[in-house]
Design a protein around this motif. Structure first.
Motif, mmCIF file in Angstrom:
data_model
loop_
_atom_site.group_PDB
_atom_site.id
_atom_site.type_symbol
_atom_site.label_atom_id
_atom_site.label_comp_id
_atom_site.label_asym_id
_atom_site.label_seq_id
_atom_site.Cartn_x
_atom_site.Cartn_y
_atom_site.Cartn_z
ATOM 1 N N VAL A 32 0.850 -1.198 0.000
ATOM 2 C CA VAL A 32 0.000 0.000 0.000
ATOM 3 C C VAL A 32 0.886 1.250 0.000
ATOM 4 C CG1 VAL A 32 -1.642 1.350 1.375
ATOM 5 C CG2 VAL A 32 -2.019 -1.096 1.033
ATOM 6 N N GLY A 33 1.958 1.225 0.811
ATOM 7 C CA GLY A 33 2.891 2.350 0.834
ATOM 8 C C GLY A 33 3.498 2.625 -0.528
ATOM 9 N N PHE A 34 3.814 1.555 -1.248
ATOM 10 C CA PHE A 34 4.347 1.735 -2.603
ATOM 11 C C PHE A 34 3.263 2.238 -3.548
ATOM 12 C CE2 PHE A 34 8.331 0.023 -1.552
ATOM 13 C CZ PHE A 34 9.173 0.197 -2.652
ATOM 14 N N ALA A 35 2.066 1.725 -3.406
ATOM 15 C CA ALA A 35 0.982 2.128 -4.310
ATOM 16 C C ALA A 35 0.670 3.616 -4.186
ATOM 17 C CB ALA A 35 -0.267 1.298 -4.034
ATOM 18 N N VAL A 36 0.710 4.136 -2.965
ATOM 19 C CA VAL A 36 0.418 5.560 -2.770
ATOM 20 C C VAL A 36 1.672 6.423 -2.820
ATOM 21 C CG1 VAL A 36 -1.681 5.059 -1.449
ATOM 22 C CG2 VAL A 36 0.471 5.469 -0.227
#
Length: 153
Positions: A32-36
């Motif tokens: 999720v951190g990478f996606a955002v």
């Protein structure tokens, strides 16, 4: 009376459940951190020490870390499945043990070569994969004398 193989399988089931839940939480959060594209994981960010590189590779997003996170998310699901029926997942457990052992050993070499940048790996990635390999080694099902895995009675 409970025999040693039953105790080993019970310990393995607990171990796999813990690793399954940890994998889903840790790698789910990281993907999720990478996606955002959170600055916390970027080079110089407060949580960058959790990953091997930043979220950007030059002016492009990095692609390898999310791929690895996805693999460990799938592994997490399979840890939970294997915890329910370890004898049905012996090949998966053997593969997981060996893959994580050698992955961990490679990380040891890489972290040692650039200790100034990868010092945190000795507290994150390296123990995560080596403890996983060791736990499976200690508690994995063992075949009977004829080489077959039998349900514990």
């Amino acid at each position: 009376m409970v025999n040693d193989e039953t105790r080993k399988l019970a310990a393995l089931a607990i171990f796999l459940r813990v690793y399954g839940v940890l994998s889903l939480i840790i790698f789910g959060s990281l993907i999720v951190g990478f996606a955002v594209q959170t600055p916390l994981l970027a080079e110089g960010g407060a949580l960058n020490w959790l990953i091997w590189n930043g979220i950007r590779c030059g002016d492009q997003p990095c692609h390898v870390p999310p791929m690895l996170f996805t693999i460990y998310l799938v592994w997490g699901v399979f840890f939970l499945l294997a915890a329910r029926k370890p004898l049905a997942y012996v090949s998966f457990l053997n593969f997981t043990m060996w893959a994580n052992l050698f992955h961990g050993l490679l990380m040891v070499v890489q972290a040692t070569m650039d200790m100034g940048h990868y010092w945190s790996k000795w507290f994150t990635d390296i123990p995560f994969v080596l403890i996983l390999a060791l736990g499976i080694y200690l508690w994995r099902p063992t075949p009977s004398q004829d080489g077959f895995f039998r349900p514990v009675t």
